[in-house]
Scaffold this active site. Structure first.
Site, PDB file in Angstrom:
ATOM      1  N   CYS A   8      -6.212  -6.268  -3.078  1.00  0.00           N
ATOM      2  CA  CYS A   8      -5.799  -4.916  -2.413  1.00  0.00           C
ATOM      3  C   CYS A   8      -6.897  -4.459  -1.359  1.00  0.00           C
ATOM      4  CB  CYS A   8      -5.761  -4.115  -3.473  1.00  0.00           C
ATOM      5  SG  CYS A   8      -4.498  -2.801  -3.413  1.00  0.00           S
ATOM      6  N   CYS A  26      -4.121  -2.361  -9.183  1.00  0.00           N
ATOM      7  CA  CYS A  26      -4.357  -1.223  -7.898  1.00  0.00           C
ATOM      8  C   CYS A  26      -3.264  -0.880  -7.286  1.00  0.00           C
ATOM      9  CB  CYS A  26      -5.042  -2.396  -7.098  1.00  0.00           C
ATOM     10  SG  CYS A  26      -5.314  -1.765  -5.237  1.00  0.00           S
TER      11      CYS A  26
END
Length: 395
Positions: free
Chosen positions: A100, A200
């Protein structure tokens, strides 16, 4: 006046980051990333991004800074979610948080910020950045956060010099308790907010439910391998070469059904990861069972009793050459060179003494002490003196 775009996540860390930057005299813009639409797999009735986006907006309002939301869900699906499905299908366990940061926050998001005229992007990560000159060129260092308990440098282990050059980490010098104190003093709505858990940006996700969207469940067997299995016997080997020895130290055990006894059933080997204890639903053993390996081709889960089972431990790992990444490119070692480092194979693991061995095909990381649950697809990151030098995907 330098312009900084802060990734406001709706949490206390990014809120305080924005406040500190404003205090330091930067022109600050708050930007919230929306990365996930599918509420069908989140736990309970939480719709995390809506609450988070509201909190981020209230913080921006309180600080008197402009606020925008960007929808990155398409890029997120392509670069993170699809990648995760592919990795799980191959029997690897990806780390969405590292990805991410590499693919979204410090790539797509950073490009948007720079297009808005920003000089820097700031995040609420617990890590620090330093800079010095070498041969007339600036070199950027990624350093551990001052709060040992919260250090998040591991999640940024795939960043490049270019990305670091444009990044600020305003809370890297602070302890978490100090960050909460500042938020409370400034009456920020996020002061008491719990730290986010889970994937995330996705909030709390039931991983099997999440994976079942794409990966079909398929019944298979759970095999328990006894600790006295022959493959664990230490044999005296005369290695023909250094490479042979490195390969031996980092090779995983190859299990067959005949190595143990069937103790249960499961709904898909790709839902399980090494070291996992929960979800096996096998009782009646003196010590709990841990996953020691998964075979996604034959759809078999191999387990061992107790956390000291020899199948859990390995002394080394290998990284394919195209998955070796140096944050400090100037310190990269050449083929046949070695480097003493400290390394971790998961977030918050205390740093372990190890040696890097660079070969033509890739990098071996050999630890002084055997490590538990070295997991394919996860990242190993290596450090010297509190500085993260590089990382790679465990193959």
């Amino acid at each position: 006046m330098k312009k900084v775009v802060v990734g406001l996540s709706g949490g206390v860390d990014s809120s305080v980051s924005a406040y500190l930057l404003k205090e330091q005299g930067y022109e600050v813009i708050g930007l919230f990333m929306k990365n996930w639409h599918d509420d069908s797999v989140t736990i309970s009735d939480e719709c995390p991004w809506l609450d988070d986006s509201n909190d981020a907006m209230m913080v921006a309002d309180k600080l008197g800074i402009p606020f925008q939301t960007v929808d990155l869900s398409e890029q997120y699906k392509e670069r993170i979610v699809d990648y995760m499905f592919n990795e799980y299908e191959k029997g690897r366990t990806p780390n969405p948080d590292v990805l991410c940061n590499r693919e979204i926050k410090f790539d797509v998001f950073m490009k948007i910020a720079l297009s808005l005229g920003a000089d820097y992007v700031a995040t609420g990560h617990y890590c620090r950045k330093a800079e010095f000159e070498k041969d007339g060129e600036p070199i950027y260092q990624l350093l551990s956060g001052e709060d040992n308990n919260k250090d998040q440098s591991y999640f940024l282990c795939q960043l490049t010099q270019e990305q670091l050059s444009k990044t600020l980490f305003p809370i890297g010098e602070l302890q978490k308790s100090e960050v909460r104190k500042i938020a409370a003093e400034q009456n920020l709505v996020t002061a008491e907010k719990k730290d986010s858990q889970g994937l995330c940006f996705i909030g709390k996700v039931r991983l099997p439910d999440f994976l079942q969207q794409k990966l079909k469940s398929k019944e298979g067997v759970i095999v328990e391998v006894p600790a006295g299995n022959d493959s664990y016997l230490e044999e005296d080997i005369n290695f023909k070469s250094k490479i042979d020895q490195l390969q031996h130290l980092s090779k995983k055990f190859n299990y067959q059904l005949t190595d143990g006894k069937v103790v249960g059933k499961h709904q898909g080997a790709h839902y399980f990861t090494k070291g996992q204890r929960k979800g096996l639903a096998v009782g009646g053993t003196p010590e709990p069972l841990f996953v020691i390996d998964t075979d996604v081709i034959e759809n078999v889960i191999y387990t061992g009793q107790g956390k000291d089972h020899p199948g859990i431990y390995r002394q080394g790992l290998f990284i394919a050459q195209d998955e070796v990444h140096w944050v400090r490119r100037d310190l990269a070692i050449d083929s046949d060179e070695e480097l003493r480092i400290k390394a971790r194979i998961r977030y918050r693991q205390p740093l372990q003494d190890a040696t890097l061995h660079q070969t033509e095909n890739g990098m071996y990381v050999i630890f002084d002490q055997p490590q538990a649950s070295i997991t394919e697809g996860q990242f190993v990151a290596w450090y010297q003196n509190g500085e993260l030098l590089g990382s790679g995907v465990i193959s």
